[in-house]
Design a protein around this motif. Structure first.
Motif, PDB file in Angstrom:
ATOM      1  N   MET A   1      14.076  20.754  46.199  1.00 41.12           N
ATOM      2  CA  MET A   1      15.162  21.150  45.338  1.00 41.12           C
ATOM      3  C   MET A   1      14.597  22.135  44.305  1.00 41.12           C
ATOM      4  O   MET A   1      13.599  21.852  43.658  1.00 41.12           O
ATOM      5  CB  MET A   1      15.721  19.875  44.683  1.00 41.12           C
TER       6      MET A   1
ATOM      7  N   GLU B   1      16.902  25.393  39.614  1.00 40.53           N
ATOM      8  CA  GLU B   1      18.316  25.694  39.402  1.00 40.53           C
ATOM      9  C   GLU B   1      19.214  24.625  40.016  1.00 40.53           C
ATOM     10  O   GLU B   1      20.188  24.194  39.402  1.00 40.53           O
ATOM     11  CB  GLU B   1      18.676  27.060  39.985  1.00 40.53           C
ATOM     12  N   GLU B   2      18.889  24.192  41.243  1.00 38.21           N
ATOM     13  CA  GLU B   2      19.671  23.147  41.906  1.00 38.21           C
ATOM     14  C   GLU B   2      19.572  21.837  41.121  1.00 38.21           C
ATOM     15  O   GLU B   2      20.572  21.124  40.968  1.00 38.21           O
ATOM     16  CB  GLU B   2      19.161  22.935  43.334  1.00 38.21           C
TER      17      GLU B   2
ATOM     18  N   GLY C   1      23.171  15.407  46.869  1.00 37.59           N
ATOM     19  CA  GLY C   1      21.869  15.739  46.299  1.00 37.59           C
ATOM     20  C   GLY C   1      21.157  14.543  45.695  1.00 37.59           C
ATOM     21  O   GLY C   1      19.944  14.557  45.537  1.00 37.59           O
TER      22      GLY C   1
END
Length: 106
Positions: free
Chosen positions: A1, A4-5, A76
């Protein structure tokens, strides 16, 4: 990841926490200042430290499970560890200005 994610996902976690309420208080647990720590690993493991307005809160299990289910449903997040902590002790100064106004403390 990517960073930014991760940042975007942490923002979505906060958005979800703003939908969790103690059944007896018309303000989200986030605005009440009950969330002490949100930490997301690169693998999607989410650690949350939170408290309650009172240690003997009758809705404790309900609130913890609501937090866990809602954050684990986020794309996520691979798993969520929600820890109930009582240090530091919660007090009204931890509430957001919005919460104080809503509850008539401002």
């Amino acid at each position: 990841m990517t960073q930014e994610e991760k940042y975007a996902l942490e923002g979505r976690v906060v958005d979800v926490l703003r939908t969790v309420y103690d059944p007896e208080i018309p303000v989200s647990i986030y605005e009440l200042g009950l969330i002490y720590r949100i930490e997301l690993s690169d693998e999607g493991v989410l650690d949350i430290d939170m408290t309650l307005t009172a240690p003997n809160c009758p809705a404790a299990e309900y609130i913890l499970e609501d937090v866990r289910q809602k954050v684990e449903a986020l794309e996520g997040v691979t798993s969520a560890n929600v820890q109930l902590v009582f240090e530091p002790a919660w007090d009204q100064s931890m509430m957001s200005e919005e919460a104080r106004v809503e509850l008539g403390f401002a």
